[in-house]
Enzyme design. Structure first.
Site, short mmCIF file in Angstrom:
data_model
loop_
_atom_site.label_atom_id
_atom_site.label_comp_id
_atom_site.label_asym_id
_atom_site.label_seq_id
_atom_site.Cartn_x
_atom_site.Cartn_y
_atom_site.Cartn_z
N ASP A 407 0.86 -1.19 0.00
CA ASP A 407 0.00 0.00 0.00
C ASP A 407 0.90 1.24 0.00
O ASP A 407 2.11 1.14 0.21
CB ASP A 407 -0.86 -0.05 1.27
CG ASP A 407 -1.90 1.07 1.33
OD1 ASP A 407 -2.28 1.60 0.27
OD2 ASP A 407 -2.31 1.41 2.46
N GLU A 410 2.73 4.92 -3.94
CA GLU A 410 2.72 5.89 -5.07
C GLU A 410 4.05 6.62 -5.20
O GLU A 410 4.41 6.95 -6.34
CB GLU A 410 1.56 6.85 -4.90
CG GLU A 410 0.19 6.21 -5.10
CD GLU A 410 -0.21 5.26 -3.97
OE1 GLU A 410 0.24 5.47 -2.84
OE2 GLU A 410 -0.94 4.30 -4.25
N ASP A 485 -8.85 3.64 -2.61
CA ASP A 485 -9.82 4.07 -1.60
C ASP A 485 -11.10 4.63 -2.21
O ASP A 485 -11.30 5.84 -2.31
CB ASP A 485 -9.18 5.12 -0.69
CG ASP A 485 -8.06 4.53 0.14
OD1 ASP A 485 -8.00 3.29 0.25
OD2 ASP A 485 -7.25 5.31 0.67
O1 MIG Z 1 -3.68 6.13 4.68
O2 MIG Z 1 -3.45 0.87 5.71
O3 MIG Z 1 -5.78 2.17 0.35
O4 MIG Z 1 -6.71 -0.04 1.74
O5 MIG Z 1 -6.67 0.08 4.56
C1 MIG Z 1 -4.46 4.99 4.53
C2 MIG Z 1 -4.60 1.62 5.85
C3 MIG Z 1 -3.59 3.81 4.29
C4 MIG Z 1 -4.84 3.05 2.36
C5 MIG Z 1 -5.28 1.84 1.62
C6 MIG Z 1 -6.29 1.11 2.44
C7 MIG Z 1 -5.69 0.72 3.77
C8 MIG Z 1 -5.22 1.97 4.50
N1 MIG Z 1 -4.28 2.69 3.65
#
Ligand code: MIG
Length: 799
Positions: A407, A410, A485
């Protein structure tokens, strides 16, 4: 003193006339008077690469997108010239290069029709600020032309009239107009006059695409740096374009383990251990199939990657094992940010080995994410990827984790403008040192790649499983992905549907959405309708941020639970069908979901459809997109289709009302299809499968179907231990023949097929199996027209 001022701005610059031409094997080099060089490389008869430099010197030829396994080779390459142009001819294409300015025009070699033509063609602006050029391309658009592809854009399938940017971005709670999102896939498909072609602009800087938005008949694309470097991919079938793009940028390196195609349950976050186990136990108690459960960031110690919060999870190995004993695979999240903490081994190693990204003038790239201030590994450095891959040893080998979820790659940074690294951050880029402007779009891809390498190493002899949020073209070789998200709204159900289709069209089929929505909370109806859609997506996972309430299949009352169970069960029944579709994707680049335009581009009705899609080869699906619906109008593509629920046959090529109460949704099966089904299991491998169902849908005429099987995990299939059954069906007025041809060395544990016949127009009196005649009663054809045969029959004749 010389000062550069705005007066230095030269505006658009253009190639001048060609003064020399050289052919070097498959590459044709054209040099202009003003030192522009154009290389046209014939990759295949239908694939041409165009590459320009404005300085006479090309950069080192390096791409993260193009796979070394890409097919190369052509049947014909001829170059001739006349007064105005060079003429390049392959078996599929004729390409004109204008001597005056290098502009190209590409024609179908067979019928000589014009497919795609430069308008201004290549031009550029010098970039005083960063050096190099802003490189640009414009092409003329045909009046009826439609455009598709481009990864995860959350807009209508047909991109015409819109402009887009590719710059991977953390986009919490995006909307139907948000651009850019999490992925950069600079590949589009053009379709006009029944012919499709693709353009893959392999440039990792920020790129833009404009499809007749700025100017009515012009399509353009440009990048903030790097080279004008693009591949022209000809069809004329859209499916060929997608397959060729996927061949170029890569298919998944291995089949996914079958369990990864099961249902996954996720939330931010399930903790402590007792909560995780409760959730798991409830699936089994309520008999809702589920194969995977996820641990989001709270499992870690202060969000430090590769650590555990021992208060919540005192004995992770034991928990993971107990979950595994009950059929649950544990998947954990791993983010890129490494907490600045001198006591933390991963931080120390990264520092000692100089693995973290630095700013232009030397300081480390410091950014705030979940753990607080962090440094970030430079995943574009192969040595860093190797190090990173080894960090997974304990998680996978010792603790028994079966998959990793990447996650924030980016990379996302909190509390800063732009939500990511500043432009000046330096990257290794596999030895082609550069700034973040060039590496940004591949950062997440390279993180996922390094994670994949680790999982592959330590999961062996089982197959690895990774899921990533950020991606650039080619990431599909390593990992599955989700759409980020989203929000619990009906509009987002529509967006999820389009995004999954678009990703499949963009070479990235292992994709799904957060079912039910990540932000906010769905009501039971929305959740159930989203599950109905989600079970037809290659990656099928419920996920939510959790702070708006529960989002498990039982969180909305019994009615909803029953509908959810019914559809997850359907997914488990269809696993052999989905697995076969995945095999076609991994093997031939055939997308697992096909938008109607991809399915039948010659029917102009399909060009603007968004909701309906083909799941695999033979199943037509259309989700219900609004509350209180008892059904919906939808477009049925040409051909005859069986209503999955009633076996009623409808004729396509028209819009129809289709009933679909809350516990149903519009699903159709193509006539002539043979659909394999497994029994419902609570998780993959729960049961030994001792009989496989074949649902056979009568057709007057011919149709063929495939069923691919192997051990469902491991690598034996690569050594030939797979089973590929191809069924040829021929239906006549009072007879139906099914021939089976089997290849591969795998012998599945089941012995028999249970054949279910659908829609037979005649009364069955006799059945011959491998030429031996059986009376109707002998083989116990029951009232619902089913009977059992040995799985290795070669021919069935039904009269
Ligand atoms: O700032 O890890 O897209 O699936 O549950 C949020 C927490 C960070 C974004 C991800 C989401 C995940 C969440 N993350």
């Amino acid at each position: 003193m010389i000062l550069n001022t705005e007066l230095e701005y030269k505006g658009n610059l253009f190639p001048s006339k060609i003064i020399s031409y050289k052919k070097n094997l498959d590459t044709l080099a054209f040099t202009t008077d003003n030192n522009v060089v154009l290389h046209v490389t014939v990759v295949r008869d239908s694939v041409l690469r165009f590459r320009y430099t404005t300085t006479g010197i090309f950069e080192k030829d390096f791409s993260y997108a193009i796979t070394k396994y890409a097919s190369r080779g052509y049947n014909l390459l001829e170059v001739t010239e006349d007064e105005d142009k060079y003429i390049i001819t392959t078996a599929k294409l004729i390409c004109h290069i204008s001597k005056a300015d290098t502009r190209s025009a590409i024609f179908d070699a067979i019928d000589k029709s014009l497919i795609c033509e430069d308008e201004l063609g290549f031009h550029w602006e010098e970039s005083y600020e960063f050096g190099g050029d802003v490189v640009k391309m414009t092409k003329t658009s045909h009046t009826s032309e439609a455009y598709y592809g481009l990864g995860d854009k959350p807009v209508d399938n047909n991109l015409k009239g819109k402009r887009f940017e590719n710059w991977v971005t953390d986009s919490y709670a995006y909307t139907k107009e948000t651009d850019p999102l999490y992925k950069a896939i600079p590949f589009y498909i053009g379709l006009h006059s029944k012919k499709a072609y693709g353009v893959f602009f392999d440039n990792t800087f920020k790129t833009n695409f404009d499809f007749c938005h700025e100017r009515r008949n012009i399509t353009s694309f440009w990048a903030q740096g790097g080279e004008m470097n693009y591949y022209f991919i000809y069809g004329p079938d859209m499916s060929e374009v997608v397959a060729n793009y996927t061949d170029l940028t890569g298919k998944p390196h291995e089949m996914p383990a079958l369990w990864t195609l099961g249902y996954h349950q996720c939330k931010w976050s399930y903790y402590p251990e007792s909560n995780v186990k409760e959730i798991a136990a409830k699936f089994r108690k309520l008999k809702i199939p589920c194969d995977a459960i996820y641990l989001d960031i709270d499992y870690m110690d202060g969000f430090r990657c590769f650590t555990w919060n021992k208060e919540y999870f005192p004995d992770p190995k034991k928990m993971v094992k107990e979950l595994a004993d009950d059929g649950f695979k544990t998947i954990v999240i791993i983010d890129p940010g490494i907490k600045i903490d001198p006591e933390y081994p991963v931080y120390k190693e990264g520092l000692e080995n100089d693995y973290f990204c630095k700013r232009a003038d030397g300081p480390y790239m410091k950014g705030k994410v979940w753990p607080g201030e962090c440094y970030f590994p430079d995943f574009t450095n192969p040595e860093v990827r190797e190090w990173w891959s080894n960090l997974f040893q304990e998680l996978v080998e010792d603790i028994g984790v079966k998959g990793v979820w990447n996650d924030m790659n980016e990379p996302a940074v909190m509390d800063v403008p732009g939500k990511t690294f500043p432009d000046d951050v330096r990257h290794n880029y596999d030895g082609n040192r550069c700034s973040h402007r060039k590496a940004h779009n591949v950062y997440g891809m390279q993180m996922a790649r390094a994670t994949y390498q680790g999982l592959k190493k330590f999961s062996y002899p089982k197959r690895p499983f990774v899921i990533t949020r950020a991606a650039y073209s080619g990431t599909q070789r390593y990992t599955s992905s989700w759409t980020g998200d989203n929000v619990a709204s009906w509009e987002h159900l529509i967006i999820a549907n389009i995004q999954a289709q678009r990703m499949c069209m963009s070479g990235y089929s292992f994709i799904g959405s957060d079912i039910g929505g990540f932000a906010e909370q769905p009501n039971g109806e929305l959740y159930a309708r989203w599950i109905q859609l989600g079970v037809f997506h290659p990656f099928c996972r419920t996920h939510s941020s959790g702070d708006h309430g529960d989002q498990e299949p039982w969180a909305f009352g019994t009615n909803v639970t029953n509908v959810v169970r019914k559809f997850i069960e359907l997914r488990y029944q269809l696993l052999p069908y989905l697995y076969t579709a995945f095999w076609r994707y991994a093997n031939e680049g055939v997308p697992i979901l096909k938008s109607l335009v991809l399915y039948d581009q010659n029917d102009p009705q399909t060009h603007y459809r968004n909701d309906e899609f083909i799941f695999g080869e033979k199943i037509l699906v259309c989700p219900i997109n609004e509350p209180n619906a008892k059904g919906r109008r939808m477009y049925i593509p040409r051909g005859n289709w069986y209503n999955f629920w009633t076996d009623e046959v409808v004729e396509g090529g028209q819009e129809l009302w289709v009933d679909a109460d809350f516990d149903s949704m519009p699903i159709f099966v193509k006539e002539g299809a043979i659909i394999p089904k497994y029994p419902v299991q609570q998780y993959v491998g729960e049961k030994t499968i001792d009989e496989v169902v074949l649902d056979i849908y009568y057709k007057f005429g011919k149709e063929s179907s495939l069923v691919f099987e192997d051990a469902h995990d491991g690598y034996d299939y690569i050594k030939g231990r797979y089973s590929l059954r191809s069924f040829n069906l021929l239906g006549e007025e009072t007879e139906l023949y099914i021939q089976q041809h089997k290849s591969g060395k795998y012998n599945a544990p089941f012995e028999t097929f249970k054949i279910n016949l659908h829609g037979f127009p005649f009364k069955i009196s006799k059945i011959k199996i491998d030429k031996e005649e059986f009376l109707f009663d002998d083989i116990k054809v029951n009232s619902s027209n089913s009977f059992v045969v040995n799985k290795d029959f070669t021919e069935i004749q039904i009269m």
